[in-house]
Design a protein around this motif. Structure first.
Motif, mmCIF file in Angstrom:
data_model
loop_
_atom_site.group_PDB
_atom_site.id
_atom_site.type_symbol
_atom_site.label_atom_id
_atom_site.label_comp_id
_atom_site.label_asym_id
_atom_site.label_seq_id
_atom_site.Cartn_x
_atom_site.Cartn_y
_atom_site.Cartn_z
ATOM 1 N N THR A 180 -5.365 4.201 5.872
ATOM 2 C CA THR A 180 -4.987 4.984 4.784
ATOM 3 C C THR A 180 -5.064 6.411 5.428
ATOM 4 O O THR A 180 -4.342 7.122 4.732
ATOM 5 C CB THR A 180 -6.053 4.682 3.639
ATOM 6 O OG1 THR A 180 -5.740 3.371 3.290
ATOM 7 C CG2 THR A 180 -5.758 5.677 2.598
ATOM 8 N N TRP A 218 -9.663 1.398 6.888
ATOM 9 C CA TRP A 218 -9.481 2.418 6.119
ATOM 10 C C TRP A 218 -8.655 3.728 7.013
ATOM 11 O O TRP A 218 -8.306 4.526 6.354
ATOM 12 C CB TRP A 218 -10.704 3.073 5.610
ATOM 13 C CG TRP A 218 -11.201 2.027 4.597
ATOM 14 C CD1 TRP A 218 -10.827 1.781 3.385
ATOM 15 C CD2 TRP A 218 -12.366 1.410 5.006
ATOM 16 N NE1 TRP A 218 -11.651 0.577 2.809
ATOM 17 C CE2 TRP A 218 -12.674 0.581 3.891
ATOM 18 C CE3 TRP A 218 -13.296 1.040 5.772
ATOM 19 C CZ2 TRP A 218 -13.834 -0.316 3.536
ATOM 20 C CZ3 TRP A 218 -14.375 0.229 5.685
ATOM 21 C CH2 TRP A 218 -14.432 -0.504 4.487
ATOM 22 N N ARG A 222 -3.280 1.016 -3.871
ATOM 23 C CA ARG A 222 -2.754 2.079 -4.772
ATOM 24 C C ARG A 222 -3.223 2.011 -5.867
ATOM 25 O O ARG A 222 -2.446 0.921 -6.784
ATOM 26 C CB ARG A 222 -1.374 2.512 -4.612
ATOM 27 C CG ARG A 222 -0.991 2.516 -3.238
ATOM 28 C CD ARG A 222 -1.743 4.053 -2.476
ATOM 29 N NE ARG A 222 -1.229 5.257 -3.156
ATOM 30 C CZ ARG A 222 0.157 5.747 -2.844
ATOM 31 N NH1 ARG A 222 0.824 5.054 -1.469
ATOM 32 N NH2 ARG A 222 0.684 6.729 -3.326
ATOM 33 N N ASP A 246 0.968 -1.058 0.075
ATOM 34 C CA ASP A 246 -0.022 -0.005 0.014
ATOM 35 C C ASP A 246 0.869 1.311 -0.085
ATOM 36 O O ASP A 246 0.320 2.229 -0.170
ATOM 37 C CB ASP A 246 -0.926 0.005 1.436
ATOM 38 C CG ASP A 246 -1.950 -1.222 1.315
ATOM 39 O OD1 ASP A 246 -2.158 -1.804 -0.066
ATOM 40 O OD2 ASP A 246 -2.138 -1.787 2.238
ATOM 41 N N GLN A 269 -5.848 5.555 -3.689
ATOM 42 C CA GLN A 269 -5.882 4.632 -2.542
ATOM 43 C C GLN A 269 -7.062 3.754 -2.546
ATOM 44 O O GLN A 269 -7.579 3.107 -1.670
ATOM 45 C CB GLN A 269 -6.044 5.421 -1.277
ATOM 46 C CG GLN A 269 -4.586 6.051 -0.862
ATOM 47 C CD GLN A 269 -3.536 5.096 -0.239
ATOM 48 O OE1 GLN A 269 -3.846 3.883 -0.096
ATOM 49 N NE2 GLN A 269 -2.449 5.514 -0.150
#
Length: 711
Positions: free
Chosen positions: A303, A300, A194, A169, A359
């Motif tokens: 991220t 999430w 990504r 990621d 993302q």
């Protein structure tokens, strides 16, 4: 998909299978440890526990991957990308299992979630492929390029291989040392969130999204076979957005209930609550040291934290703003609005959206000919639940402002516009989120949206939007709030157009009575409800009551808005249609028949109110027996309507119905029949055969054909 999480190599693995869940702790020791002690040999196993027994769907991508691995000598890089919890690792596991089951093929698995794990895993790959201890020690100590060592041994491998770089990621770390390369001896498979192609030059990208409905239901049935039927499972899967991680957690929860087992339906009902995300994550309660990647409420957040670390706080801000809307296509034009500046700099909106797309937190889609952004519902619910309370008021106010900019400021009649429908779920979602401080503004915008839908002829959407909006806002504002009453009045107007006269009368009468009590008879909102109610009464045959109410409406609008206001002129035009012939010529001391000229002078010849006044004026002329004048005027109006709105629009059909009368009255009976035949067919298609307008048109056509009709 069973096994839908994205694995994390050095944490405790969560294993999801069709025959139950297991928990396997894997400890990876690289360096001097030999294969028997979990050293280099550990890269020969996917670091996610036992592999899933059943892989649901993904047949196309699996076939392409297995064909490539089996038929090509090497040199390929495949990238599986998608949002967290979509099952990228499960696909990689399934392919890994197939590859290693064949004689002579080697599978190598590396956790690439951070620099340390990537470096350790890749050096273990080098050891597996024959690197000596001295070479490995020099690479670890920085005395020789580590990536060069790894790829030299991969290129020399006596056996073909599949190398999986899982959870990649942060693709930036691959460039630090040039870790991602190709080799004629094998294939590289990367899993990542990504999506941007710039990170993967020369690679073939494959999107991994949510599951089809049938397969999503099977995941729940795999894990909790006794909790409900396949159709019940499918309904739960729909509410979970068919996201593999959410499905797996839900199935795990249902399978573990002992004292009071839940059914699929009971679980589905609970998903309608505000605690949806917490309920889903209860499926991981049995995990020890649960990885955030295995919880929908946290996966999430990794991220979002990365956005902050990379200096992209506006990406997190934009995602929080999107979470105020629905998990449906959101027109990008909403985001291109100066009002967004209260949440993030407008100049940075493009950068923020690109970060979300990169993302896999959002995707670009086309809907109703409009470019939109769309994010998964559980993602938005998770982000909304985790949004700090002090940020919520600004987010709600900004979301209302953006929606306000997308809805026509003065809704006017026009052809059906499917783009307006795109805004409906977002308006209702915003009302669902809105607190007391923003609920009234959100409701006002949503009611205006319902009005715009109504005036395009989309009466079902107008009714559902206004009704649902009023119900949502009433929780904060109360039943007697002005905005709630206005929304219910709009719903009543739509019910009338749908031919549901009894319901429309009940709604509009109740609303108007309340408005009279609270605001007075001359209040503009009261007059709006009165105007709608008189239309219903007239179509119910209660013409005297309708005329009295219409006169009250005219007086109220003239008092509150002025004689030249479009709404006042529109109400006066209604009198041209409602009054008997004898009263039309005397109303307003004979001035009513000159209303079209007044409207044209004040509003212009093409204004909807002007055209409506001319339409009603033609009807009055027809009642007065002035058939030639009525015929000329309604022909002009019908042509103007059709140019502007198209042949299917309701007022176009109303004008053509009057034209059929004037044509027949002038002796052109066959032309009148042809016109009415077309009107009946179009109303039948648009409104249905039982709608009162359709029935009235068919009765008129029958009268023409039977010779019973008289002007």
């Amino acid at each position: 998909m069973t096994g839908g999480t994205d694995g994390h190599a050095e944490d405790h693995g969560r294993v999801y299978q069709s025959h139950g869940d297991q928990h396997i702790s894997e400890h990876h020791h690289y360096g001097d440890a030999g294969p028997d002690n979990g050293g280099p040999d550990s890269v020969r196993r996917p670091a996610v526990g036992r592999l899933p027994v059943a892989l649901r769907d993904r047949s196309e991508v699996m076939e392409r991957l297995r064909t490539t691995v089996r038929t090509e000598p090497g040199g390929q890089v495949y990238v599986l990308y998608g949002m967290g919890g979509s099952g990228k690792t499960a696909v990689a596991c399934a392919l890994f299992q197939e590859v290693t089951a064949e004689a002579g093929r080697v599978g190598l698995w590396v956790n690439a979630s951070d620099r340390a794990s990537l470096r350790a895993g890749m050096l273990a790959v080098a050891a597996d492929r024959g690197a000596e201890d001295g070479e490995l020690l020099a690479a670890r100590n920085g005395l020789r390029p580590a990536a060069d060592l790894v790829w030299r041994y991969l290129d020399r491998s006596a056996q073909p291989w599949l190398l999986v770089l899982d959870n990649t990621d942060e693709p930036e770390i691959l460039r630090d040392g040039d870790w991602l390369r190709t080799s004629p001896r094998g294939t590289v498979l990367v899993t990542t969130r990504r999506a941007a192609a710039r990170w993967w030059p020369g690679a073939e990208l494959q999107y991994i999204g949510v599951l089809p409905r049938e397969d999503a239901a099977l995941v729940l049935r795999d894990l909790a076979p006794h909790s409900g039927t396949t159709e019940q499972a499918a309904r739960v899967a729909d509410r979970l957005g068919r996201l593999p991680l959410a499905l797996t957690l839900a199935g795990g929860f249902l399978s573990r209930q002992v004292i009071d087992p839940w059914t699929m339906d009971a679980y589905g009902d609970q998903l309608d609550s505000d605690e949806r995300v917490q309920l889903i994550d209860r499926g991981a309660d049995a995990l020890s040291e649960a990885d955030p990647r295995h919880l929908v409420g946290l996966t999430w957040q990794l991220t979002l934290d990365a956005f902050e670390a990379r200096g992209l706080p506006e990406a997190a801000a934009l995602l929080r703003l999107l979470a105020r809307f629905a998990a449906e296509p959101l027109p990008l034009a909403l985001l291109n609005h100066a009002g967004i500046g209260a949440v993030l700099p407008r100049a940075r909106t493009e950068t923020a959206l690109r970060a979300l797309l990169d993302q896999s937190l959002s995707e670009l889609v086309e809907a109703a000919g409009t470019r939109c952004a769309q994010s998964h519902g559980i993602l938005l619910d998770s982000v909304s639940a985790a949004t700090p309370a002090d940020l919520v008021p600004a987010l709600d106010t900004t979301a209302v402002r953006l929606l306000d900019g997308a809805v026509p400021a003065v809704p006017d009649a026009g052809p059906h516009d499917p783009r307006l429908r795109l805004l409906v779920p977002h308006a209702l979602a915003l009302l669902g989120h809105a607190g007391e401080s923003s609920a009234a503004d959100a409701l006002a915008v949503t009611t205006r949206l319902a009005t715009a839908l109504h005036r395009t002829g989309d009466y079902v959407s107008a009714w559902e939007t206004a009704r649902n909006a009023a119900d949502l806002a009433q929780r904060h504002l109360g039943a007697d709030h002005r905005a709630v009453l206005a929304a219910r009045s709009r719903a009543g107007r739509a019910l009338f157009r749908l031919g549901r006269y009894a319901e429309a009368e009940a709604v509009l009468r109740t609303v108007r009575d309340t408005q009279v009590r609270l605001f007075g008879a001359d209040d503009p909102d009261t007059a709006d409800s009165g105007y709608g109610l008189q239309l219903v009464l007239a179509n119910l045959g209660r013409r005297e009551e309708a005329v009295a109410l219409l006169r009250d409406t005219v007086a109220g609008r003239r008092s509150a808005l002025g004689a030249a206001h479009p709404l006042t002129l529109r109400a006066r035009a209604g009198l041209l249609e409602m009054l008997p012939a004898a009263e039309v010529v005397t109303e307003e001391d004979g001035a009513l028949l000159s209303l079209p000229s007044e409207c044209e002078r004040v509003l212009g010849p093409d204004h909807t109110v002007t055209l409506g006044a001319r339409h009603n004026h033609a009807w009055a002329l027809y009642l007065l027996g002035r058939f030639d004048e009525a015929d000329r005027e309604i022909q002009q109006v019908a042509q103007a309507y059709e140019r502007r709105f198209g042949p299917e629009y309701p007022i176009v059909l109303a004008a053509r119905q009057l034209l059929s009368r004037t044509r027949a009255a002038l002796g052109h009976r066959e032309e009148g029949i042809a016109l009415m035949t077309d009107v009946v067919e179009r109303r039948d298609r648009g409104l249905g055969p039982e709608h009162p307008f359709t029935v009235a048109s068919r009765n008129l056509l029958d009268a023409y054909r039977s010779g019973r009709w008289r002007p």
